[in-house]
Design an enzyme around this catalytic site. Structure first.
Site, PDB file in Angstrom:
ATOM      1  CD  GLN A 189      -0.468  39.621   3.893  1.00  0.00           C
ATOM      2  OE1 GLN A 189      -1.638  39.544   3.220  1.00  0.00           O
ATOM      3  NE2 GLN A 189       0.346  38.733   3.855  1.00  0.00           N
ATOM      4  CB  CYS A 305      -5.442  33.179   2.522  1.00  0.00           C
ATOM      5  SG  CYS A 305      -4.882  32.701   0.808  1.00  0.00           S
TER       6      CYS A 305
END
Length: 387
Positions: A189, A305
Site C-alpha cells: 500500500q 503505523c
C-alpha cells in the site's frame, strides 16, 4: 554577399578582444569564464572553473547559466573565432562586460597557463542526467559528485522506498540499504520498491532488483540485518549521508549516537496517520535527534503505523523530501533543514517549519552513551523500560 571573413571582421569590430595575459588578469579579478567549444574539445582540457556551453546552444542556455548580465565574462574557444561571434551574441543579449580571448585555448595551453581536464560523463550518462546538467547548480561537476557519493538508507519500507528510488534516479553512485524484514502484502500500500511477485522475498533483495533496473550506474549494497550497537559503526562508516526511515526509538537513538561519533549527517523522516515531519541532524553543524527528543515518549504517545495506520501516499511525500535534502547535502546546495523541523499535515495541506536548537543538557549526557571501551551502547532495553 558577405563572406565568412566579412562576418568575422564585423563581429570583431563590435566586441572587445584581449590577449591571454589580459584574460588571465580578468579571471584573477573574478570574471566568469565561458567555454564555447564542442563537448569533445572541452573534455580534453579547459580553463579552471569554466562554464561550458557549446556555441550552438549559447542563445538557449546562457541566461540560465550566467544570471548576472553585469558580471564580467571572458569567453574563449579553440582559436578565437567562435568566441568572437559568441561575445557579439552575448552583447546582443544584454551582457555588458564581455571580452573574447584572442588565440583561444590553444594559445593559453601553449603558453603554459593553468588548465585542467574536466570531470566528464559518458554519452549515456549525459543523456540520462541531461535535466541535471542544465541546472547551473548541478552541471557536469555536480552530477559527477553525485555519482561518487554514498548514501545509506535505514529501512526499505515506506520512507526508504521513495527516497531510494529518487536517489537512484538522481545518480547517487552507492546506495546502502539496511533492512531485515521480508516483503508482505500489507507493505504494498505504501512501500513502492516492492511488488506482489516479491511477497516473501527479503526486502533488501527486492529493493536491489528495483533500483538496479532503474539505474545501472548505482551500486546497491545490502545489509540484511538489524542495526545493533555491535555492528552500526561498521555499517555506517564511509557513507556521506544517512537517510533515516526507522520506525522505532531504539534504532533512532542508536543511529543518532553513531552518527555523532562519526560526524555523519542524518536526514530524518517520520510519519503518523496523515502527518509527517523531516529534519536534518548534522552533528558538525547543528542539533541532533536527541536535541529534539531527549528521551523516548511513553508507548501510548507514539503508536506505530501498524497500530495507528498511515495514508499510503504520505510516505511518498516525506521520503521524497528526504531524498531532496540528501542531495542538497551532497551538493552543498541551498538551505537545508539543519536546525529546522518541517511539519506536514496533509489533511489541511500545510507545511510548517519550526526552529530546533541544541540542548545544552544533551552535551552533558553524551558520556553516558559510551561503554567502558568508548563504543556505542544499545538502547533497546532503555527504550523498553521507558515504555
Amino acid at each position: 554577399m558577405a563572406t565568412f571573413r566579412d562576418l568575422l571582421s564585423a563581429a570583431k569590430a563590435q566586441i572587445t578582444e584581449v590577449d591571454t595575459a589580459g584574460a588571465q588578469q580578468q579571471i584573477a579579478n573574478g570574471a566568469v569564464v565561458l567555454d564555447v567549444r564542442e563537448p569533445d574539445e572541452y573534455d580534453q582540457g579547459a580553463l579552471n572553473g569554466a562554464i561550458h556551453i557549446p556555441r550552438g546552444h549559447l542563445e538557449a542556455q546562457v541566461e540560465t547559466r550566467i544570471l548576472d548580465k553585469q558580471s564580467p565574462v571572458v569567453v574563449y574557444c579553440a582559436g578565437g573565432v567562435r568566441s568572437a561571434f559568441a561575445a557579439k551574441t552575448l552583447g546582443e543579449l544584454g551582457y555588458t562586460s564581455v571580452v573574447s580571448m584572442a588565440g583561444g585555448f590553444g594559445k593559453w595551453k601553449d603558453e603554459g597557463r593553468a588548465w585542467s581536464t574536466p570531470v566528464t560523463l559518458s554519452g549515456e550518462q549525459r543523456n540520462r542526467y541531461q535535466r541535471h546538467l542544465l541546472l547551473p547548480e548541478v552541471g557536469v561537476a555536480g552530477q559527477a559528485k553525485l555519482l561518487a557519493s554514498k548514501v545509506l538508507l535505514l529501512g526499505a519500507g515506506g520512507l526508504g522506498s521513495p527516497a531510494a528510488l529518487y536517489l537512484a534516479a538522481a545518480g547517487v553512485g552507492t546506495l546502502g540499504i539496511v533492512d531485515m524484514d521480508e516483503v508482505d502484502e500489507s507493505n504494498l500500500q505504501r512501500q513502492i520498491l516492492h511488488n506482489i511477485d516479491r511477497v516473501g522475498e527479503r526486502k533488501v533483495d527486492s529493493a536491489k532488483k528495483t533500483l538496479t533496473m532503474l539505474n545501472p550506474d548505482v551500486n546497491v549494497v545490502t545489509y540484511d540485518t538489524r542495526l545493533a550497537a555491535s555492528n552500526i559503526i561498521d555499517i555506517i562508516s564511509g557513507y556521506d549521508v544517512i537517510v533515516d526511515g526507522a520506525d522505532n526509538f531504539p534504532s533512532r537513538y542508536l543511529l543518532n549516537d553513531a552518527s555523532v561519533k562519526l560526524g555523519i549527517p542524518v536526514v530524518h523522516g517520520s510519519i503518523f496517520r496523515f502527518e509527517g515531519m523531516v529534519s536534518v541532524f548534522h552533528p558538525l553543524q547543528g542539533p541532533t535527534y536527541r536535541d529534539m527528543v531527549p528521551e523516548p515518549p511513553p508507548a501510548e504517545m507514539a503508536p506505530s503505523c501498524a497500530e495507528a495506520g498511515v495514508l499510503g501516499v504520505l510516505p511518498g511525500i516525506v521520503g521524497s523530501i528526504q531524498a531532496l535534502e540528501a542531495i542538497k547535502l551532497l551538493l552543498d546546495l541551498g538551505d537545508s533543514l539543519i536546525g529546522r523541523i518541517l511539519a506536514i499535515d496533509t489533511t489541511e495541506m500545510t507545511f510548517r517549519t519550526f526552529n530546533l536548537r541544541k540542548d545544552p543538557n544533551n552535551q552533558d549526557r553524551k558520556s553516558t552513551r559510551l561503554n567502558s571501551s568508548h563504543q556505542i551502547i544499545s538502547y533497546a532495553v532503555f527504550c523498553l523500560k521507558k515504555k
